[in-house]
Design an enzyme around this catalytic site. Structure first.
Site, PDB file in Angstrom:
ATOM      1  N   CYS A   1       0.780  -1.291   0.019  1.00 13.00           N
ATOM      2  CA  CYS A   1       0.149  -0.013   0.089  1.00 13.00           C
ATOM      3  C   CYS A   1       0.827   1.258  -0.029  1.00 13.00           C
ATOM      4  CB  CYS A   1      -0.584   0.159   1.400  1.00 13.00           C
ATOM      5  SG  CYS A   1      -2.012  -1.421   1.531  1.00 13.00           S
TER       6      CYS A   1
ATOM      7  N   CYS B   1       1.349   3.970   3.356  1.00 10.93           N
ATOM      8  CA  CYS B   1       1.486   3.276   4.201  1.00 10.93           C
ATOM      9  C   CYS B   1       3.126   2.674   4.628  1.00 10.93           C
ATOM     10  CB  CYS B   1       1.294   1.657   4.256  1.00 10.93           C
ATOM     11  SG  CYS B   1       0.916   0.980   6.214  1.00 10.93           S
TER      12      CYS B   1
HETATM   13  N1  SAM Z   1      -3.485  -4.164   8.050  1.00 17.73           N
HETATM   14  C1  SAM Z   1      -5.011  -2.985   7.887  1.00 17.73           C
HETATM   15  C2  SAM Z   1      -5.677  -2.319   6.653  1.00 17.73           C
HETATM   16  O1  SAM Z   1      -4.894  -2.498   5.877  1.00 17.73           O
HETATM   17  O2  SAM Z   1      -6.876  -3.305   7.116  1.00 17.73           O
HETATM   18  C3  SAM Z   1      -5.290  -2.316   8.966  1.00 17.73           C
HETATM   19  C4  SAM Z   1      -3.693  -1.627   9.154  1.00 17.73           C
HETATM   20  S1  SAM Z   1      -4.099  -0.392   8.233  1.00 17.73           S
HETATM   21  C5  SAM Z   1      -2.353   0.822   8.186  1.00 17.73           C
HETATM   22  C6  SAM Z   1      -5.595   0.813   8.111  1.00 17.73           C
HETATM   23  C7  SAM Z   1      -5.638   1.333   7.384  1.00 17.73           C
HETATM   24  O3  SAM Z   1      -4.849   3.220   7.992  1.00 17.73           O
HETATM   25  C8  SAM Z   1      -5.857   1.905   5.872  1.00 17.73           C
HETATM   26  O4  SAM Z   1      -6.731   1.518   5.247  1.00 17.73           O
HETATM   27  C9  SAM Z   1      -5.650   3.196   5.790  1.00 17.73           C
HETATM   28  O5  SAM Z   1      -6.984   3.994   5.259  1.00 17.73           O
HETATM   29  C10 SAM Z   1      -5.345   4.026   6.754  1.00 17.73           C
HETATM   30  N2  SAM Z   1      -3.812   4.003   6.779  1.00 17.73           N
HETATM   31  C11 SAM Z   1      -2.846   3.963   6.781  1.00 17.73           C
HETATM   32  N3  SAM Z   1      -1.369   4.626   6.503  1.00 17.73           N
HETATM   33  C12 SAM Z   1      -2.143   6.237   6.346  1.00 17.73           C
HETATM   34  C13 SAM Z   1      -1.672   7.214   6.143  1.00 17.73           C
HETATM   35  N4  SAM Z   1      -0.328   7.340   6.275  1.00 17.73           N
HETATM   36  N5  SAM Z   1      -2.594   8.623   6.154  1.00 17.73           N
HETATM   37  C14 SAM Z   1      -3.826   8.318   5.951  1.00 17.73           C
HETATM   38  N6  SAM Z   1      -4.188   6.883   6.131  1.00 17.73           N
HETATM   39  C15 SAM Z   1      -3.909   5.982   6.852  1.00 17.73           C
HETATM   40 FE1  SF4 Z   2      -1.077  -2.486   2.961  1.00 20.88          FE
HETATM   41 FE2  SF4 Z   2      -0.192  -0.774   5.866  1.00 20.88          FE
HETATM   42 FE3  SF4 Z   2      -2.534  -2.419   6.035  1.00 20.88          FE
HETATM   43 FE4  SF4 Z   2       0.172  -3.931   5.773  1.00 20.88          FE
HETATM   44  S1  SF4 Z   2      -0.462  -2.249   7.325  1.00 20.88           S
HETATM   45  S2  SF4 Z   2      -1.932  -3.841   4.904  1.00 20.88           S
HETATM   46  S3  SF4 Z   2       1.192  -2.342   3.967  1.00 20.88           S
HETATM   47  S4  SF4 Z   2      -2.182  -0.948   5.089  1.00 20.88           S
END
Ligand code: SAM
Ligand code: SF4
Ligand code: DTB
Length: 331
Positions: free
Chosen positions: A51, A54
Site C-alpha cells: 500500500c 503506508c
Molecule cells: N493492515 C490492515 C489494513 O490494511 O486494513 C489494517 C491497518 S491499515 C494501517 C488501516 C488504514 O489506515 C488503511 O486502510 C488506511 O486507510 C489508513 N492509513 C494507513 N496509513 C495512512 C497514512 N499514511 N495516512 C492516512 N491514512 C493511513
Molecule cells: Fe497495507 Fe499498511 Fe495495512 Fe499492510 S498495514 S495491508 S501495508 S495498509
C-alpha cells in the site's frame, strides 16, 4: 446513493452543501456528541503488502521497524487507560495481510480480544483480510466492529496497491457482515485521486446493505520513504465537502475525522464537526504517526459545546434490508 446524486451535491456552493449535511446530521445525531476512539497498533511494521501510503509496508524504508505482537497484559493496560480517559471504543490494528484460522497468532488475537471485550468498551479490530471462519471467531471472541477501508475508488485502487485488489477488500467486508460484526469502512483523501474517485468511493460505501456503522475519513499523512511521500495535501474545503457528503450518503454512520487531524487547524476541525463528523481518534498517537494531544481535543470540544459520546450499549450490528445485495457489485 448514486454517483450522479453525489456529483450534484458536490457541485453545490460550499455553504449550501454544508447546510444540507447539517440538516441530515441534526436529524440523526442531535446530541452534540463526539465519539472518542482509541487506536493501538498491537503489531507494527513488516507488512507484506505494498500500500503506497503506508509506513508499515516492508517494501519501503520508512524507519518503522517490524515488531512482534504486543503482550496481552500491555494491551490490557492500554485499554484500561483509554477507558479511564473517556474512550468508548478501543481499536486494535495489526500490520498484516490478514489472519488465518489455526495459526498461533490468530489464537493469540482471539485471546486478546476476549479479555479486552470484558472491559466494557466497543472493541474494534483491523487485521487485514478475513475469511468466514476468522470473522465468525472474532465476533464470538467479542469484536463489535471490524475496520477494513476501501480507501479509494475501485478504478484508482490498482494505482495504490498491487498485492491485493479492491474485490479482496469487498470479500472481507462481506465476511464481516455475515459474521454479524459492524462494518467500519472508509478511505483516504490525498492518494492522487480525482474528485470522481472520491465520489465513487462514497457511492460504494453508501450502497452496502446495511450501510457501514462507521466511516473513517483519513487525510493522507505523507510518510517519507513511501511512493506517496511527496503527495500534495488536499484542500481543506474539499475535506469538509467529503465529510458533508459522507454524512448525507451514510446518514446514520459515525463519520470519523481520522488521520491528518494533527495538521488541521481547530477552525477546520470545527467546520468538519459542523458538516457531519461525529467521531475522532483520541490519544496522542495513531498507528505510527502523531495525533493531537487528548487535552487539546477535550479543550476544543469544550469550546464548541461538544460532549464525549456515551458508550453504545447495543453492540449488535445493524440489520440488512431484504432483497438488496449485501456488498455492492462492481460494474
Ligand atoms: N493492515 C490492515 C489494513 O490494511 O486494513 C489494517 C491497518 S491499515 C494501517 C488501516 C488504514 O489506515 C488503511 O486502510 C488506511 O486507510 C489508513 N492509513 C494507513 N496509513 C495512512 C497514512 N499514511 N495516512 C492516512 N491514512 C493511513
Ligand atoms: Fe497495507 Fe499498511 Fe495495512 Fe499492510 S498495514 S495491508 S501495508 S495498509
Ligand atoms: C483508519 O481508517 N484510520 C486509522 C485506523 N483506521 C486503523 C489508521 C490511521 C493510520 C495513520 C497512519 C499511521 O499512523 O501510520
Amino acid at each position: 446513493m448514486q454517483f450522479a446524486e453525489l456529483q450534484q451535491l458536490h457541485a453545490l456552493p460550499f455553504f449550501d452543501l454544508i447546510q444540507r449535511s447539517r440538516r441530515v446530521h441534526e436529524t440523526h445525531w442531535p446530541e452534540n456528541e463526539v465519539q472518542l476512539c482509541t487506536l493501538l497498533s498491537i503489531k507494527t511494521g513488516g507488512c507484506s503488502e505494498d500500500c503506497s501510503y503506508c509506513a508499515q509496508s516492508a517494501r519501503y524504508s520508512t524507519g518503522v521497524a517490524a515488531e512482534r505482537l504486543m503482550e496481552k497484559e500491555e494491551i490490557l493496560d492500554r485499554a484500561r487507560l483509554a477507558r479511564e480517559q473517556g474512550s468508548t471504543r478501543f481499536c486494535m490494528g495489526a500490520a498484516w495481510k490478514g489472519v488465518k484460522d489455526g495459526t498461533s497468532r490468530f489464537e493469540q488475537v482471539l485471546d486478546i480480544v476476549s479479555s479486552v471485550s470484558e472491559l466494557g468498551m466497543e472493541v474494534c479490530t483491523t487485521l487485514g483480510e478475513l475469511g468466514p471462519v476468522e470473522a465468525a471467531k472474532l465476533k464470538e471472541a467479542g469484536v463489535t466492529a471490524y475496520n477494513h477501508n476501501i480507501d479509494t475508488s475501485p478504478e484508482h485502487y490498482a494505482n495504490i496497491v498491487s498485492t491485493h485488489n479492491f474485490q479482496d477488500r469487498l470479500n472481507t467486508l462481506r465476511h464481516v457482515q455475515d459474521a454479524g460484526m459492524s462494518v467500519c469502512s472508509g478511505g483516504i483523501l490525498g492518494l492522487g485521486e480525482k474528485t470522481e474517485d472520491r465520489l465513487r468511493m462514497l457511492e460504494i460505501l453508501s450502497n452496502f446493505n446495511p450501510q457501514p456503522e462507521s466511516v473513517p475519513i483519513n487525510s493522507l499523512v505523507p510518510i517519507p520513504g513511501t511512493p506517496l511521500a511527496e503527495s500534495q495535501g488536499v484542500d481543506s474545503f474539499e475535506v469538509v465537502r467529503m465529510i458533508a457528503l459522507a454524512r448525507i450518503a451514510v446518514p446514520k454512520a459515525k463519520v470519523r475525522l481520522s488521520a491528518g487531524r494533527k495538521q488541521m487547524s481547530e477552525e477546520m476541525q470545527a467546520l468538519c464537526f459542523f458538516a457531519g463528523a461525529n467521531s475522532i481518534f483520541y490519544g496522542d498517537k495513531l498507528l505510527t504517526t502523531g495525533n493531537p494531544q487528548s487535552q487539546a481535543d477535550l479543550a476544543l470540544m469544550k469550546k464548541l459545546g461538544l460532549r464525549p459520546q456515551q458508550p453504545n450499549r447495543d453492540l449488535s450490528a445493524p440489520e440488512p434490508e431484504a432483497c438488496r445485495p449485501l456488498v455492492p457489485a462492481l460494474a
